[in-house]
Write a protein that holds these residues in place. Structure first.
Motif, PDB file in Angstrom:
ATOM      1  N   GLY A 181      -6.486 -18.651  -8.716  1.00 26.06           N
ATOM      2  CA  GLY A 181      -8.149 -18.108  -8.567  1.00 26.06           C
ATOM      3  C   GLY A 181      -8.001 -17.628  -6.986  1.00 26.06           C
ATOM      4  N   LEU A 182      -6.766 -16.987  -6.618  1.00 24.09           N
ATOM      5  CA  LEU A 182      -6.707 -16.813  -5.367  1.00 24.09           C
ATOM      6  C   LEU A 182      -6.512 -15.299  -4.953  1.00 24.09           C
ATOM      7  CD1 LEU A 182      -6.331 -17.069  -2.102  1.00 24.09           C
ATOM      8  CD2 LEU A 182      -4.122 -17.992  -2.622  1.00 24.09           C
ATOM      9  N   LEU A 183      -5.450 -14.594  -5.580  1.00 24.67           N
ATOM     10  CA  LEU A 183      -4.853 -13.165  -5.392  1.00 24.67           C
ATOM     11  C   LEU A 183      -6.186 -12.263  -5.090  1.00 24.67           C
ATOM     12  CD1 LEU A 183      -1.533 -13.225  -7.327  1.00 24.67           C
ATOM     13  CD2 LEU A 183      -2.175 -14.181  -4.995  1.00 24.67           C
ATOM     14  N   ILE A 184      -6.840 -12.287  -6.340  1.00 22.41           N
ATOM     15  CA  ILE A 184      -8.005 -11.177  -6.075  1.00 22.41           C
ATOM     16  C   ILE A 184      -9.022 -11.390  -5.125  1.00 22.41           C
ATOM     17  CG2 ILE A 184      -8.384 -10.852  -8.689  1.00 22.41           C
ATOM     18  CD1 ILE A 184     -10.657 -12.607  -8.478  1.00 22.41           C
ATOM     19  N   TYR A 185      -8.936 -12.154  -4.225  1.00 25.59           N
ATOM     20  CA  TYR A 185      -9.718 -12.635  -2.913  1.00 25.59           C
ATOM     21  C   TYR A 185      -8.821 -11.820  -1.810  1.00 25.59           C
ATOM     22  CZ  TYR A 185     -12.900 -14.763  -6.016  1.00 25.59           C
ATOM     23  OH  TYR A 185     -13.552 -15.220  -6.898  1.00 25.59           O
ATOM     24  N   LEU A 186      -7.671 -11.409  -2.047  1.00 27.79           N
ATOM     25  CA  LEU A 186      -6.611 -10.918  -0.823  1.00 27.79           C
ATOM     26  C   LEU A 186      -6.288  -9.447  -1.175  1.00 27.79           C
ATOM     27  CD1 LEU A 186      -3.620 -13.614  -0.918  1.00 27.79           C
ATOM     28  CD2 LEU A 186      -5.755 -13.639   0.594  1.00 27.79           C
ATOM     29  N   THR A 187      -6.086  -9.006  -0.052  1.00 29.60           N
ATOM     30  CA  THR A 187      -5.694  -7.448   0.170  1.00 29.60           C
ATOM     31  C   THR A 187      -4.511  -7.422  -0.398  1.00 29.60           C
ATOM     32  OG1 THR A 187      -4.522  -7.389   2.264  1.00 29.60           O
ATOM     33  CG2 THR A 187      -7.070  -6.837   2.040  1.00 29.60           C
ATOM     34  N   PRO A 188      -3.797  -6.324  -1.128  1.00 30.52           N
ATOM     35  CA  PRO A 188      -2.518  -6.229  -1.583  1.00 30.52           C
ATOM     36  C   PRO A 188      -1.468  -6.390  -0.654  1.00 30.52           C
ATOM     37  CG  PRO A 188      -3.822  -4.186  -2.626  1.00 30.52           C
ATOM     38  CD  PRO A 188      -4.664  -5.041  -1.508  1.00 30.52           C
ATOM     39  N   ALA A 189      -1.712  -6.156   0.522  1.00 34.05           N
ATOM     40  CA  ALA A 189      -0.710  -6.353   1.902  1.00 34.05           C
ATOM     41  C   ALA A 189      -0.749  -7.977   1.887  1.00 34.05           C
ATOM     42  CB  ALA A 189      -1.166  -5.519   2.847  1.00 34.05           C
ATOM     43  N   ALA A 190      -2.000  -8.194   2.111  1.00 36.99           N
ATOM     44  CA  ALA A 190      -1.983 -10.090   2.303  1.00 36.99           C
ATOM     45  C   ALA A 190      -1.311 -10.613   1.387  1.00 36.99           C
ATOM     46  CB  ALA A 190      -3.388 -10.411   2.568  1.00 36.99           C
ATOM     47  N   GLN A 191      -1.515 -10.498  -0.091  1.00 28.21           N
ATOM     48  CA  GLN A 191      -0.839 -10.873  -1.216  1.00 28.21           C
ATOM     49  C   GLN A 191       0.623 -10.867  -0.928  1.00 28.21           C
ATOM     50  OE1 GLN A 191      -1.567 -10.004  -5.614  1.00 28.21           O
ATOM     51  NE2 GLN A 191       0.464  -9.214  -5.263  1.00 28.21           N
ATOM     52  N   ASP A 192       1.309  -9.953  -0.502  1.00 33.70           N
ATOM     53  CA  ASP A 192       2.765  -9.746  -0.303  1.00 33.70           C
ATOM     54  C   ASP A 192       3.169 -10.732   0.755  1.00 33.70           C
ATOM     55  OD1 ASP A 192       2.807  -8.131  -2.450  1.00 33.70           O
ATOM     56  OD2 ASP A 192       3.310  -6.256  -1.556  1.00 33.70           O
ATOM     57  N   GLN A 193       2.277 -10.679   1.930  1.00 29.55           N
ATOM     58  CA  GLN A 193       2.613 -11.624   2.916  1.00 29.55           C
ATOM     59  C   GLN A 193       2.422 -12.924   2.489  1.00 29.55           C
ATOM     60  OE1 GLN A 193      -0.467 -10.696   6.080  1.00 29.55           O
ATOM     61  NE2 GLN A 193       0.632  -8.599   6.299  1.00 29.55           N
ATOM     62  N   LEU A 194       1.711 -13.404   1.769  1.00 26.33           N
ATOM     63  CA  LEU A 194       1.657 -14.640   0.941  1.00 26.33           C
ATOM     64  C   LEU A 194       2.775 -15.141   0.207  1.00 26.33           C
ATOM     65  CD1 LEU A 194      -0.526 -17.141   0.584  1.00 26.33           C
ATOM     66  CD2 LEU A 194      -0.645 -16.040  -1.656  1.00 26.33           C
ATOM     67  N   ILE A 238     -13.992  -9.422  -4.077  1.00 30.70           N
ATOM     68  CA  ILE A 238     -12.578  -9.238  -4.521  1.00 30.70           C
ATOM     69  C   ILE A 238     -12.138  -7.857  -4.021  1.00 30.70           C
ATOM     70  CG2 ILE A 238     -12.908 -10.589  -6.571  1.00 30.70           C
ATOM     71  CD1 ILE A 238     -12.709  -8.009  -8.127  1.00 30.70           C
ATOM     72  N   TYR A 239     -10.667  -7.825  -4.097  1.00 36.84           N
ATOM     73  CA  TYR A 239     -10.036  -6.447  -3.850  1.00 36.84           C
ATOM     74  C   TYR A 239      -9.519  -6.089  -4.998  1.00 36.84           C
ATOM     75  CZ  TYR A 239     -10.771  -7.978   1.317  1.00 36.84           C
ATOM     76  OH  TYR A 239     -11.120  -8.188   2.571  1.00 36.84           O
ATOM     77  N   ASN A 240     -10.252  -5.074  -5.506  1.00 42.75           N
ATOM     78  CA  ASN A 240      -9.958  -4.497  -6.733  1.00 42.75           C
ATOM     79  C   ASN A 240      -8.877  -3.316  -6.665  1.00 42.75           C
ATOM     80  OD1 ASN A 240      -9.894  -4.295  -9.690  1.00 42.75           O
ATOM     81  ND2 ASN A 240     -11.049  -2.765  -9.369  1.00 42.75           N
ATOM     82  N   GLU A 241      -7.885  -3.434  -6.204  1.00 42.19           N
ATOM     83  CA  GLU A 241      -6.791  -2.478  -5.759  1.00 42.19           C
ATOM     84  C   GLU A 241      -5.516  -2.815  -6.388  1.00 42.19           C
ATOM     85  OE1 GLU A 241      -6.623  -2.817  -1.305  1.00 42.19           O
ATOM     86  OE2 GLU A 241      -8.892  -2.684  -1.360  1.00 42.19           O
ATOM     87  N   PRO A 242      -4.834  -1.696  -6.659  1.00 44.37           N
ATOM     88  CA  PRO A 242      -3.411  -1.694  -7.361  1.00 44.37           C
ATOM     89  C   PRO A 242      -2.441  -2.686  -6.442  1.00 44.37           C
ATOM     90  CG  PRO A 242      -3.905   0.612  -7.161  1.00 44.37           C
ATOM     91  CD  PRO A 242      -5.270  -0.280  -6.597  1.00 44.37           C
ATOM     92  N   ARG A 243      -2.022  -3.528  -6.864  1.00 43.22           N
ATOM     93  CA  ARG A 243      -0.932  -4.703  -6.110  1.00 43.22           C
ATOM     94  C   ARG A 243       0.213  -4.935  -6.886  1.00 43.22           C
ATOM     95  NH1 ARG A 243      -4.385  -8.829  -4.460  1.00 43.22           N
ATOM     96  NH2 ARG A 243      -5.855  -7.685  -4.716  1.00 43.22           N
ATOM     97  N   THR A 244       1.260  -5.694  -6.272  1.00 43.36           N
ATOM     98  CA  THR A 244       2.473  -5.907  -6.747  1.00 43.36           C
ATOM     99  C   THR A 244       2.284  -6.974  -7.680  1.00 43.36           C
ATOM    100  OG1 THR A 244       3.598  -5.392  -4.647  1.00 43.36           O
ATOM    101  CG2 THR A 244       4.758  -6.574  -6.300  1.00 43.36           C
ATOM    102  N   GLU A 245       2.783  -6.707  -9.145  1.00 44.26           N
ATOM    103  CA  GLU A 245       2.860  -7.920 -10.151  1.00 44.26           C
ATOM    104  C   GLU A 245       3.692  -8.802  -9.752  1.00 44.26           C
ATOM    105  OE1 GLU A 245       3.259 -10.236 -13.191  1.00 44.26           O
ATOM    106  OE2 GLU A 245       5.094  -8.940 -12.632  1.00 44.26           O
ATOM    107  N   SER A 246       3.347 -10.074  -9.651  1.00 42.62           N
ATOM    108  CA  SER A 246       4.055 -11.309  -8.948  1.00 42.62           C
ATOM    109  C   SER A 246       5.367 -11.693  -9.636  1.00 42.62           C
ATOM    110  CB  SER A 246       3.222 -12.525  -9.092  1.00 42.62           C
ATOM    111  OG  SER A 246       2.767 -12.954 -10.559  1.00 42.62           O
ATOM    112  N   THR A 247       5.750 -11.646 -10.725  1.00 38.92           N
ATOM    113  CA  THR A 247       6.870 -11.954 -11.536  1.00 38.92           C
ATOM    114  C   THR A 247       7.989 -10.763 -11.049  1.00 38.92           C
ATOM    115  OG1 THR A 247       6.105 -10.723 -13.542  1.00 38.92           O
ATOM    116  CG2 THR A 247       6.046 -13.103 -13.483  1.00 38.92           C
ATOM    117  N   ASP A 248       7.209  -9.540 -10.815  1.00 39.85           N
ATOM    118  CA  ASP A 248       8.355  -8.286 -10.277  1.00 39.85           C
ATOM    119  C   ASP A 248       8.772  -8.611  -9.063  1.00 39.85           C
ATOM    120  OD1 ASP A 248       8.089  -7.101 -12.749  1.00 39.85           O
ATOM    121  OD2 ASP A 248       6.646  -5.765 -12.286  1.00 39.85           O
TER     122      ASP A 248
END
Length: 292
Positions: A181-194, A238-248
């Motif tokens: 329940g976390l990734l949608i509250y992060l920007t795509p860039a912040a997700q990749d940093q995480l 939320i940040y409803n923006e295109p982001r990297t799929e985690s398994t990829d």
């Protein structure tokens, strides 16, 4: 609307979603066929105030969590994902992992309610106000953690890896990470940093469990954006923006993983996806990734 330096506690902003989710777990766990139950969820909800007590006791018939088009399926969503991540933790423990990190822990009570082997350390990362609310609520009810629980008071937009290490985390030991329940509250860039930080702190044999959501269609965003209900509030957080799929992302770095859509997972439990047209459920997928 989210901003780079917004703040919250358990009853405001992003923090309030933890209460909403705990209420869904409490209500969803009442079903006879519930695949999981969190006995501590109701304690948190009752401690939050009379309006939340009214919800639990049936005095809020118009509440979003009780509606057939959203509430019923959201309850099932929360209970099903609880089962998935509980099973992930059990498998990690069976594999010998004794170091657990729960990112944006919110009102996660797994340090209290799961059967952890001796020597298991659970690190919970969240804002201080959220961690205090959880600890004080459970202590008042006489509950103590089963694992060696560490509160790591930090905002994930800060240098949380340093704070985690300073709290006793061992980057040389295999770790089970929970990103629920976390990734949608992060920007795509912040997700990749995480993800970068997780990978950098993970010894061989570590594993990560992730909940992610496909991009919300524009028509769904438009439908939820009007008015002042919980749906419109959620869309603004939320940040409803295109982001990297985690398994990829992790596969490109040598990890192996698998994912399953929530609707398929619910069916694998012998249940039927709830609600009238499970739009949101069909966008959610659950992921387990392992570092060789």
């Amino acid at each position: 609307m989210r901003t780079d330096n917004d703040s919250w506690d358990i009853k405001t902003g992003v923090g309030s979603t933890a209460l909403f989710v705990a209420a869904a777990r409490a209500l969803g766990g009442r079903a006879v066929d519930a695949p999981a139950r969190d006995p501590f969820a109701e304690l948190f909800v009752r401690a939050a105030g009379p309006e939340w007590v009214d919800l639990l006791e049936g005095r809020a018939p118009g509440h979003p969590l009780l509606t057939p088009d959203f509430g019923v399926q959201f309850q099932q969503h929360q209970i099903a994902r609880t089962r998935y991540f509980d099973d992930f933790m059990a498998a990690a423990a069976a594999a010998g992992i004794r170091q657990i990190v729960i990112l944006a822990a919110g009102l996660d009570a797994r340090a209290y309610r799961l059967a952890w082997p001796d020597g298991t350390a659970v690190y919970e990362l969240d804002r201080q106000q959220v961690l205090e609310f959880k600890r004080e609520t459970l202590a008042a009810a006489g509950h103590k953690p089963v694992a060696d629980r560490h509160e790591v008071a930090v905002d994930l937009r800060e240098d949380w890896p340093k704070v985690l290490r300073d709290s006793g985390f061992d980057p040389e030991a295999p770790t089970a990470w929970l990103v629920e329940g976390l990734l949608i509250y992060l920007t795509p860039a912040a997700q990749d940093q995480l993800f970068d930080a997780i990978a950098g702190l993970s010894a061989p044999g570590s594993r990560v469990a992730i909940e992610q959501m496909d991009l919300l269609p524009a028509e769904a965003v438009a439908a939820m954006s009007g008015g002042g209900d919980s749906g419109s509030d959620w869309v603004r957080m939320i940040y409803n923006e295109p982001r990297t799929e985690s398994t990829d992302w992790f596969a490109a770095r040598g990890w192996t993983g698998e994912r399953i859509y929530l609707t398929d997972y619910i069916e694998s439990l012998g249940l039927t996806p709830a609600g009238e047209g499970p739009q949101q459920q069909s966008l959610i997928n659950l992921v387990t990734i392992v570092r060789p």
